[in-house]
Design a protein around this motif. Structure first.
Motif, PDB file in Angstrom:
ATOM      1  N   GLY A   1      81.635  44.253  38.284  1.00 22.69           N
ATOM      2  CA  GLY A   1      81.158  42.920  38.661  1.00 22.69           C
ATOM      3  C   GLY A   1      81.007  42.662  40.145  1.00 22.69           C
ATOM      4  O   GLY A   1      80.389  41.671  40.533  1.00 22.69           O
ATOM      5  N   ASN A   2      81.564  43.528  40.994  1.00 20.91           N
ATOM      6  CA  ASN A   2      81.454  43.303  42.441  1.00 20.91           C
ATOM      7  C   ASN A   2      80.500  44.291  43.115  1.00 20.91           C
ATOM      8  O   ASN A   2      80.490  44.405  44.331  1.00 20.91           O
ATOM      9  CB  ASN A   2      82.842  43.344  43.099  1.00 20.91           C
ATOM     10  CG  ASN A   2      83.593  44.625  42.769  1.00 20.91           C
ATOM     11  OD1 ASN A   2      83.007  45.565  42.219  1.00 20.91           O
ATOM     12  ND2 ASN A   2      84.871  44.668  43.105  1.00 20.91           N
TER      13      ASN A   2
ATOM     14  N   THR B   1      66.790  45.414  30.123  1.00 23.02           N
ATOM     15  CA  THR B   1      67.771  45.275  31.203  1.00 23.02           C
ATOM     16  C   THR B   1      69.061  44.715  30.622  1.00 23.02           C
ATOM     17  O   THR B   1      69.047  43.992  29.622  1.00 23.02           O
ATOM     18  CB  THR B   1      67.274  44.309  32.292  1.00 23.02           C
ATOM     19  OG1 THR B   1      66.914  43.065  31.673  1.00 23.02           O
ATOM     20  CG2 THR B   1      66.081  44.869  33.039  1.00 23.02           C
ATOM     21  N   LEU B   2      70.147  45.049  31.266  1.00 19.63           N
ATOM     22  CA  LEU B   2      71.457  44.579  30.792  1.00 19.63           C
ATOM     23  C   LEU B   2      72.365  44.287  31.981  1.00 19.63           C
ATOM     24  O   LEU B   2      72.541  45.139  32.861  1.00 19.63           O
ATOM     25  CB  LEU B   2      72.114  45.671  29.917  1.00 19.63           C
ATOM     26  CG  LEU B   2      73.585  45.431  29.540  1.00 19.63           C
ATOM     27  CD1 LEU B   2      73.724  44.248  28.586  1.00 19.63           C
ATOM     28  CD2 LEU B   2      74.202  46.692  28.927  1.00 19.63           C
ATOM     29  N   LEU B   3      72.916  43.086  31.995  1.00 17.14           N
ATOM     30  CA  LEU B   3      73.995  42.760  32.924  1.00 17.14           C
ATOM     31  C   LEU B   3      75.280  43.037  32.141  1.00 17.14           C
ATOM     32  O   LEU B   3      75.656  42.264  31.263  1.00 17.14           O
ATOM     33  CB  LEU B   3      73.884  41.288  33.351  1.00 17.14           C
ATOM     34  CG  LEU B   3      74.736  40.841  34.531  1.00 17.14           C
ATOM     35  CD1 LEU B   3      74.435  41.667  35.777  1.00 17.14           C
ATOM     36  CD2 LEU B   3      74.473  39.363  34.835  1.00 17.14           C
TER      37      LEU B   3
ATOM     38  N   TYR C   1      81.359  39.740  37.038  1.00 12.97           N
ATOM     39  CA  TYR C   1      80.450  39.302  38.108  1.00 12.97           C
ATOM     40  C   TYR C   1      80.757  37.865  38.505  1.00 12.97           C
ATOM     41  O   TYR C   1      80.831  37.531  39.701  1.00 12.97           O
ATOM     42  CB  TYR C   1      79.001  39.443  37.634  1.00 12.97           C
ATOM     43  CG  TYR C   1      77.990  38.715  38.492  1.00 12.97           C
ATOM     44  CD1 TYR C   1      77.922  38.940  39.865  1.00 12.97           C
ATOM     45  CD2 TYR C   1      77.099  37.796  37.925  1.00 12.97           C
ATOM     46  CE1 TYR C   1      76.990  38.267  40.650  1.00 12.97           C
ATOM     47  CE2 TYR C   1      76.181  37.130  38.710  1.00 12.97           C
ATOM     48  CZ  TYR C   1      76.138  37.368  40.067  1.00 12.97           C
ATOM     49  OH  TYR C   1      75.228  36.694  40.849  1.00 12.97           O
ATOM     50  N   GLU C   2      81.004  37.038  37.493  1.00 11.20           N
ATOM     51  CA  GLU C   2      81.320  35.624  37.738  1.00 11.20           C
ATOM     52  C   GLU C   2      82.563  35.468  38.623  1.00 11.20           C
ATOM     53  O   GLU C   2      82.582  34.617  39.518  1.00 11.20           O
ATOM     54  CB  GLU C   2      81.596  34.965  36.379  1.00 11.20           C
ATOM     55  CG  GLU C   2      81.205  33.527  36.256  1.00 11.20           C
ATOM     56  CD  GLU C   2      81.353  33.107  34.800  1.00 11.20           C
ATOM     57  OE1 GLU C   2      82.403  32.545  34.472  1.00 11.20           O
ATOM     58  OE2 GLU C   2      80.428  33.380  33.998  1.00 11.20           O
TER      59      GLU C   2
ATOM     60  N   GLN D   1      81.991  46.048  48.668  1.00  8.60           N
ATOM     61  CA  GLN D   1      81.984  45.271  47.425  1.00  8.60           C
ATOM     62  C   GLN D   1      81.646  43.816  47.758  1.00  8.60           C
ATOM     63  O   GLN D   1      82.064  43.284  48.782  1.00  8.60           O
ATOM     64  CB  GLN D   1      83.358  45.342  46.763  1.00  8.60           C
ATOM     65  CG  GLN D   1      83.712  46.746  46.293  1.00  8.60           C
ATOM     66  CD  GLN D   1      85.122  46.847  45.747  1.00  8.60           C
ATOM     67  OE1 GLN D   1      85.939  45.952  45.952  1.00  8.60           O
ATOM     68  NE2 GLN D   1      85.416  47.936  45.059  1.00  8.60           N
ATOM     69  N   GLY D   2      80.882  43.198  46.869  1.00  9.74           N
ATOM     70  CA  GLY D   2      80.569  41.788  47.068  1.00  9.74           C
ATOM     71  C   GLY D   2      79.497  41.516  48.105  1.00  9.74           C
ATOM     72  O   GLY D   2      79.292  40.373  48.492  1.00  9.74           O
TER      73      GLY D   2
END
Lengths: 294, 294
Positions: free
Chosen positions: B15-16, B43-45, B51-52, B171-172
């Motif tokens: 997620g980061n 596509t896929l998250l 991520y949130e 990251q981020g």
């Protein structure tokens, strides 16, 4: 001015900024490294729970929890709000270990090099900062007034507080070069305080170049607040470099350049700091000014 | 070989790691960019909750959740274990949208440049990898067999899976240059698949240079598991460069060098990857080998 009686070196105000955390651990293993004859040096791991989970914070940014009204507000009960109260009651005014000087160690994903951040222009801090730039000419001084009514930063609880911001280093990693440079900077601070306390102050220049933060710039965002562009490759890692009107600052995901539309040359810092995406800050614009140290 | 019928581009398995996440978002806004006439592109998250919250994962590393025994174990109920089951039941064998090829997009704090990671040596993937190195000579191929009994990686659920690992990026954060280079790499993959499907395969060289992971090296640690040293400044960001016996790899917090004690030249990668501190990995040692693509 009175002498410094107690100095606190703080690491881990943000739990994923490892430089300060591992420096504090080192000093706790080898306290003789930071002991000086004329004052006491303490160390503090400010947010141990955030460090444990590898995050900047647990509930809220600890380094925004030190407004006096919040420190006296019993209704604020987040982990960091409570931690702030404990730290204040220890090292703050009339605290059990009241300290005069606090050095808060931070790191950044921006190319901040070795930056001393001052939130106030006190002669003692300016002279200390000037001394550090004389010891290491790469040291930059950033003057950034808080935008809140009261100063929310941890280092504000001591008469003479400042932060050290080093980078670029990714969150959750150590960079050995920056680790050693930060360590040297701390020893230089201790030397300066020791000499001052002994009434043989180290000589500093009469004026100091300071980068004054004038405003922050956010990423372009859509209606739902999602970012629409990235830092432009030409600006990435260019902290403290001149940015001229018309030069690109962002690149949209579709490859379109967005230029700086100001009318004067500025010097951006904190470019692409990971923790500032959620704060709505893509960079700080600064202007270099020369100020008197005496 | 059969044609590719469905291809999945995955972002945000961690997620980061924003590069893949914002590429997937871009493709979801502009699906025409990834549509080709001979196959379907999805596509896929992969880990939206991670991520949130801006973290690699919520409960456990999603990219270690795809061992078949775990996918069929109803007792595993962490967020990621459940997410893995859903993804597998969608894109895996006999899934509702069974896919033949999966591209899983990652980023690293290590200087991985543009790396294609293969966990298996399948001719189709080797030829695809060879094509990508011909399009962009900076592309590196890393061959890394899983250490577990079964392959735990997300990209293992499709017949032809691979990961793209780009860095160095914190990251981020997003790095515009790496974002664009990764995007170009994806288009090159789509072009290759399209040509193959249309029975006009793009020509590739007969042999391919692959960096084969031979083992991982952990940081020096004390009895409680705490790290005692950092990546040596001379090794920082030197991924894919030759490391000779006797050359320094770590620097202790007290400034002592620790050297590489192996007896042959190796090529370290994933040097100082933030997410691997907790996995006990300071770097992967690799050896370059030349393998046939046909």
């Amino acid at each position: 001015m009175n002498k410094i009686k107690r100095l606190v070196i703080v690491g881990g105000t943000h739990g994923n900024e490892l430089t300060g955390i591992y420096l504090v651990k080192k000093f706790e293993r080898s306290p003789q490294l930071i002991q000086r004859s004329s004052f006491e040096t303490c160390t503090l791991l400010a947010n141990p729970k955030a460090y444990e989970i590898g995050k900047r914070f647990v509930d809220t940014d600890l380094n925004r929890c030190f407004q006096r009204q919040d420190l006296h507000n019993l209704n604020l009960s987040s982990y960091e709000a409570q931690r702030a109260k404990v730290i204040y009651q220890t090292y703050g005014t009339k605290g059990t270990l009241e300290a005069n000087l606090m050095i808060d160690l931070h790191s950044s994903t921006s190319n901040m090099g070795l930056t001393i951040i001052l939130a106030r222009q006190l002669p003692y801090n300016l002279q200390l900062a000037a001394y550090l730039t004389s010891v290491n000419p790469n040291v930059k001084i950033l003057y950034s007034e808080p935008q809140t009514l009261e100063n929310p930063y941890l280092d504000s609880i001591c008469e003479f507080g400042c932060s050290i911001e080093v980078g670029a280093v990714a969150q959750g990693t150590l960079n050995a070069t920056l680790f050693q440079q930060t360590e040297e900077l701390i020893y230089a601070i201790l030397d300066y305080v020791e000499a001052y306390n002994k009434e043989t102050p180290l000589r500093v220049q009469d004026t100091l170049m300071v980068y004054q933060s004038i405003r922050t710039i956010d990423y372009p965002r859509n209606a739902t607040g999602e970012i629409q562009a990235m830092i432009h490759p030409r600006l990435q890692f260019q902290d403290y470099q001149a940015l001229h009107p018309g030069e690109p600052i962002f690149l949209t995901f579709d490859g379109e350049e967005i230029v700086y539309e100001g009318d004067k040359v500025v010097y951006p810092v904190f470019i692409n700091e990971a923790a500032y995406y959620e704060k709505g800050i893509a960079m700080f614009m600064t202007l270099p000014i020369e100020i008197a140290t005496i």
